[in-house]
Design a protein around this motif. Structure first.
Motif, short mmCIF file in Angstrom:
data_model
loop_
_atom_site.label_atom_id
_atom_site.label_comp_id
_atom_site.label_asym_id
_atom_site.label_seq_id
_atom_site.Cartn_x
_atom_site.Cartn_y
_atom_site.Cartn_z
N GLY A 30 0.81 -1.21 0.00
CA GLY A 30 0.00 0.00 0.00
C GLY A 30 0.84 1.26 0.00
O GLY A 30 0.41 2.30 -0.49
N LEU A 31 2.03 1.17 0.55
CA LEU A 31 2.91 2.34 0.64
C LEU A 31 3.68 2.57 -0.66
O LEU A 31 3.84 3.72 -1.09
N LEU A 32 4.13 1.51 -1.30
CA LEU A 32 5.05 1.66 -2.43
C LEU A 32 4.42 1.47 -3.80
O LEU A 32 4.67 2.25 -4.72
N ILE A 33 3.63 0.41 -3.99
CA ILE A 33 3.18 0.10 -5.35
C ILE A 33 1.71 0.38 -5.61
O ILE A 33 1.28 0.30 -6.75
N SER A 34 0.98 0.73 -4.60
CA SER A 34 -0.45 0.97 -4.78
C SER A 34 -0.69 2.27 -5.55
O SER A 34 -0.15 3.31 -5.21
N PRO A 35 -1.53 2.23 -6.58
CA PRO A 35 -1.88 3.48 -7.26
C PRO A 35 -2.76 4.36 -6.38
O PRO A 35 -2.90 5.55 -6.63
N GLU A 36 -3.32 3.79 -5.32
CA GLU A 36 -4.18 4.53 -4.40
C GLU A 36 -3.42 5.03 -3.17
O GLU A 36 -4.03 5.38 -2.16
N LYS A 37 -2.09 5.09 -3.23
CA LYS A 37 -1.31 5.47 -2.05
C LYS A 37 -1.53 6.91 -1.63
O LYS A 37 -1.19 7.28 -0.51
N THR A 38 -2.12 7.73 -2.46
CA THR A 38 -2.41 9.11 -2.07
C THR A 38 -3.77 9.25 -1.41
O THR A 38 -4.08 10.31 -0.89
N SER A 39 -4.54 8.20 -1.41
CA SER A 39 -5.86 8.23 -0.79
C SER A 39 -5.72 8.31 0.73
O SER A 39 -4.97 7.53 1.33
N PRO A 40 -6.43 9.24 1.40
CA PRO A 40 -6.35 9.33 2.86
C PRO A 40 -6.79 8.04 3.56
O PRO A 40 -6.28 7.69 4.61
N PHE A 41 -7.72 7.32 2.95
CA PHE A 41 -8.21 6.07 3.52
C PHE A 41 -7.09 5.03 3.55
O PHE A 41 -6.85 4.39 4.57
#
Length: 103
Positions: A30-41
């Motif tokens: 979730g920290l490195l490869i997730s495209p949603e890592k900028t999501s506050p959730f």
């Protein structure tokens, strides 16, 4: 301590990466490869996963007392995982909720 459900529209895989953040070191996904890592959730749950992983590593090094202290850590991880499944923000109880690693 689960807060209300998110009123924002979550990205497609945000829930998946939030759930994975409570399973060992999978918070790295979730920290490195997730495209949603900028999501506050996702960031909320990744922060919790990082703090729990660090606490678990510290407690694992302490014989007997540390092993007993891992029980609440596992309980907090399960509570966070349930919160992520329900698309709720989750704040760790006690002093653990004060740490915000990912801003």
């Amino acid at each position: 301590m689960a807060d209300n459900q998110t009123s924002e529209q979550l990205p497609q895989n945000a829930k998946l990466f939030s759930i994975l953040s409570y399973i060992g070191a999978l918070w790295l996904l979730g920290l490195l490869i997730s495209p949603e890592k900028t999501s506050p959730f996702v960031r909320n749950h990744v922060n919790n996963g990082i703090v729990l992983c660090i606490c678990e590593a510290i407690c694992a090094c302490i014989p007997f007392v540390g092993w007993v202290c891992e029980i609440p850590i596992v309980v907090f991880a399960i509570m966070g995982l349930i919160g992520a499944c329900k698309t709720q923000y989750y704040t760790l109880p006690w002093f653990l909720g004060k740490f915000k690693i990912v801003k």
